[in-house]
Design a protein around this motif. Structure first.
Motif, mmCIF file in Angstrom:
data_model
loop_
_atom_site.group_PDB
_atom_site.id
_atom_site.type_symbol
_atom_site.label_atom_id
_atom_site.label_comp_id
_atom_site.label_asym_id
_atom_site.label_seq_id
_atom_site.Cartn_x
_atom_site.Cartn_y
_atom_site.Cartn_z
ATOM 1 N N GLY A 211 38.682 98.070 27.136
ATOM 2 C CA GLY A 211 38.893 98.334 28.548
ATOM 3 C C GLY A 211 40.336 98.658 28.863
ATOM 4 O O GLY A 211 41.240 98.436 28.051
ATOM 5 N N ASP A 212 40.566 99.176 30.076
ATOM 6 C CA ASP A 212 41.908 99.613 30.472
ATOM 7 C C ASP A 212 42.684 98.557 31.243
ATOM 8 O O ASP A 212 43.896 98.684 31.423
ATOM 9 N N CYS A 213 42.018 97.513 31.711
ATOM 10 C CA CYS A 213 42.675 96.531 32.576
ATOM 11 C C CYS A 213 43.020 95.262 31.793
ATOM 12 O O CYS A 213 42.130 94.618 31.218
ATOM 13 N N LEU A 214 44.294 94.900 31.795
ATOM 14 C CA LEU A 214 44.710 93.706 31.063
ATOM 15 C C LEU A 214 44.109 92.438 31.658
ATOM 16 O O LEU A 214 43.805 91.491 30.936
ATOM 17 N N ARG A 215 43.936 92.418 32.964
ATOM 18 C CA ARG A 215 43.371 91.221 33.592
ATOM 19 C C ARG A 215 41.858 91.156 33.390
ATOM 20 O O ARG A 215 41.328 90.208 32.818
ATOM 21 N N SER A 216 41.149 92.172 33.864
ATOM 22 C CA SER A 216 39.684 92.132 33.824
ATOM 23 C C SER A 216 39.137 92.242 32.411
ATOM 24 O O SER A 216 38.209 91.517 32.037
ATOM 25 N N ASP A 217 39.702 93.146 31.626
ATOM 26 C CA ASP A 217 39.129 93.444 30.318
ATOM 27 C C ASP A 217 39.732 92.615 29.188
ATOM 28 O O ASP A 217 39.011 91.931 28.462
ATOM 29 N N VAL A 218 41.047 92.666 29.032
ATOM 30 C CA VAL A 218 41.666 91.952 27.910
ATOM 31 C C VAL A 218 41.611 90.442 28.132
ATOM 32 O O VAL A 218 41.111 89.693 27.291
ATOM 33 N N HIS A 219 42.111 89.983 29.266
ATOM 34 C CA HIS A 219 42.090 88.551 29.547
ATOM 35 C C HIS A 219 40.656 88.031 29.597
ATOM 36 O O HIS A 219 40.336 86.977 29.024
ATOM 37 N N GLY A 220 39.771 88.779 30.266
ATOM 38 C CA GLY A 220 38.375 88.360 30.356
ATOM 39 C C GLY A 220 37.719 88.259 28.998
ATOM 40 O O GLY A 220 37.020 87.287 28.694
ATOM 41 N N ALA A 221 37.940 89.270 28.157
ATOM 42 C CA ALA A 221 37.333 89.273 26.826
ATOM 43 C C ALA A 221 37.882 88.148 25.957
ATOM 44 O O ALA A 221 37.129 87.456 25.261
ATOM 45 N N LYS A 222 39.198 87.951 25.995
ATOM 46 C CA LYS A 222 39.811 86.933 25.148
ATOM 47 C C LYS A 222 39.345 85.524 25.527
ATOM 48 O O LYS A 222 39.060 84.701 24.659
ATOM 49 N N GLN A 223 39.256 85.248 26.814
ATOM 50 C CA GLN A 223 38.843 83.902 27.204
ATOM 51 C C GLN A 223 37.362 83.666 26.918
ATOM 52 O O GLN A 223 36.919 82.520 26.809
ATOM 53 N N ALA A 224 36.601 84.754 26.760
ATOM 54 C CA ALA A 224 35.187 84.624 26.395
ATOM 55 C C ALA A 224 34.986 84.580 24.888
ATOM 56 O O ALA A 224 33.864 84.404 24.416
ATOM 57 N N GLY A 225 36.068 84.763 24.120
ATOM 58 C CA GLY A 225 35.970 84.706 22.670
ATOM 59 C C GLY A 225 35.750 86.041 21.999
ATOM 60 O O GLY A 225 35.526 86.107 20.787
ATOM 61 N N PHE A 226 35.803 87.142 22.775
ATOM 62 C CA PHE A 226 35.614 88.478 22.221
ATOM 63 C C PHE A 226 36.908 88.968 21.560
ATOM 64 O O PHE A 226 37.995 88.476 21.826
ATOM 65 N N PHE A 227 36.768 89.981 20.724
ATOM 66 C CA PHE A 227 37.898 90.725 20.181
ATOM 67 C C PHE A 227 38.262 91.767 21.240
ATOM 68 O O PHE A 227 37.404 92.536 21.679
ATOM 69 N N ALA A 228 39.509 91.786 21.689
ATOM 70 C CA ALA A 228 39.892 92.603 22.844
ATOM 71 C C ALA A 228 40.713 93.820 22.439
ATOM 72 O O ALA A 228 41.735 93.693 21.757
ATOM 73 N N ILE A 229 40.261 94.994 22.879
ATOM 74 C CA ILE A 229 40.993 96.237 22.649
ATOM 75 C C ILE A 229 41.408 96.807 23.999
ATOM 76 O O ILE A 229 40.567 97.040 24.876
ATOM 77 N N TRP A 230 42.695 96.997 24.164
ATOM 78 C CA TRP A 230 43.216 97.592 25.398
ATOM 79 C C TRP A 230 43.421 99.075 25.174
ATOM 80 O O TRP A 230 44.143 99.479 24.261
ATOM 81 N N ILE A 231 42.786 99.896 25.999
ATOM 82 C CA ILE A 231 43.031 101.329 25.941
ATOM 83 C C ILE A 231 44.069 101.674 26.995
ATOM 84 O O ILE A 231 43.883 101.413 28.185
ATOM 85 N N ASN A 232 45.173 102.204 26.543
ATOM 86 C CA ASN A 232 46.286 102.564 27.417
ATOM 87 C C ASN A 232 46.522 104.060 27.262
ATOM 88 O O ASN A 232 47.169 104.503 26.318
ATOM 89 N N ARG A 233 45.968 104.823 28.178
ATOM 90 C CA ARG A 233 46.090 106.282 28.117
ATOM 91 C C ARG A 233 47.413 106.741 28.739
ATOM 92 O O ARG A 233 47.454 107.695 29.508
ATOM 93 N N GLY A 234 48.505 106.002 28.437
ATOM 94 C CA GLY A 234 49.820 106.396 28.918
ATOM 95 C C GLY A 234 50.181 105.826 30.261
ATOM 96 O O GLY A 234 51.117 106.288 30.909
#
Length: 328
Positions: free
Chosen positions: A274-297
């Motif tokens: 996901g593109d959002c550090l809060r919703s996607d990365v933080h959400g995934a990490k606290q759920a135990g998922f492997f988190a990939i941040w897509i940063n298109r610049g």
């Protein structure tokens, strides 16, 4: 009750995983069915074979390095949609404009009283007035339309549905990034389970081309809470297990035997993109998922550790979706 894939060798924590997933589903409406294609009667035979072959590859892999083992353990991938798979801002702008064209043609007094900015403010006031549906953009937009039609003297019920249909039709006419189809298909063709977890209200099954690539899709309005809450991610785990249950039923003689969980999938075997550090990365990490941040610049020069007030760092950072398959 959640039915999940069984294994001949069950982990001691397995009963607690079942109970946790069951509680989440009870809170969000009690059924996994709405997260799968609406006309689906289950996975197609070819898709079951594809996933079964991939699971056998994972469980029979003989590579000895820890790095190779870690890479091969990813069984599923979930994608955020807006600004990850398709251009969220542009798609929403087009949808909003399409709704206003309908208002101008059919309820001109409403369009005159509430211009585009005025309607957005009205939606904001609905969010404050109805916090229980703050995560549900469909309900919020319909509430705002109800108020707008009441204030301008038009019939409410039919106009709300027609105006919203003008919006959602264009909302589902998404503007894909150039790499989206190719990258998602590449992961699906590997045999990975592919899902979507979105806070938006676009219906992936109604989009052109993308719907056929997803095994399940979770919208915040159906999950009951948005990302970064754990609920959407926990439902995703339950959906992955439901997919594996379907695969196992079709291929009982091909059950993987290595590992203590067999046909099961656990949180650390699912990567979320996901593109959002809060919703996607933080959400995934606290759920135990492997988190990939897509940063298109769009980093803006801010630190990964502090952007959007989030301290959790992603496991991977990619500039495009094509990079994901190369990292596995």
């Amino acid at each position: 009750r959640v039915v999940v894939a069984a294994s001949r060798e069950l982990s001691p924590v397995w009963p607690f995983l079942i109970v946790g997933a069951s509680l989440i589903l009870m809170q969000s409406g009690g059924s996994l069915k709405r997260f799968f294609p609406p006309s689906s009667t289950g996975l197609a035979a070819d898709r079951k074979r594809q996933i079964a072959a991939f699971m056998r590859t994972i469980h029979t892999d003989t590579k000895s390095s820890a790095e190779a083992s870690s890479k091969m353990r990813m069984k599923a991938v979930t994608f955020d949609l807006d600004d990850t798979v398709w251009k969220g801002f542009e798609t929403l702008q087009n949808a909003h404009a399409n709704m206003f064209r309908w208002l101008e043609e059919n309820t001109p007094k409403t369009a005159e009283k509430y211009d585009s900015n005025g309607f957005r403010k009205l939606m904001g006031s609905m969010r404050e007035k109805h916090p229980s549906i703050a995560h549900n953009f469909t309900a919020l937009r319909k509430k705002a339309l109800e108020v707008a039609f009441e204030e301008t003297g038009y019939e409410v019920k039919e106009n709300v549905e027609n105006a919203f249909n003008a919006f959602i039709t264009a909302r589902n006419d998404v503007l894909l990034y150039d790499d989206s189809l190719r990258a998602v298909k590449a992961l699906r063709d590997r045999g990975m389970i592919v899902g979507a977890i979105t806070n938006g209200n676009a219906d992936v099954w109604e989009t052109k081309q993308m719907g056929e690539l997803f095994d399940f899709a979770i919208k915040a309005e159906d999950a009951g809470k948005p990302k970064p809450s754990k609920e959407p991610f926990e439902i995703a785990v339950a959906c992955c297990r439901e997919v594996l249950k379907d695969v196992e039923a079709a291929h009982p003689s091909e059950e993987p035997t290595a590992g203590s969980l067999g046909w099961n999938v656990v949180e650390s075997e699912i990567m979320h993109v996901g593109d959002c550090l809060r919703s996607d990365v933080h959400g995934a990490k606290q759920a135990g998922f492997f988190a990939i941040w897509i940063n298109r610049g769009a980093n803006g020069g801010k630190s990964l550790g502090t952007r959007e007030g989030v301290e959790t760092k992603p496991d991977f950072v990619v500039r495009g979706l094509d990079e994901i398959a190369a990292k596995l």
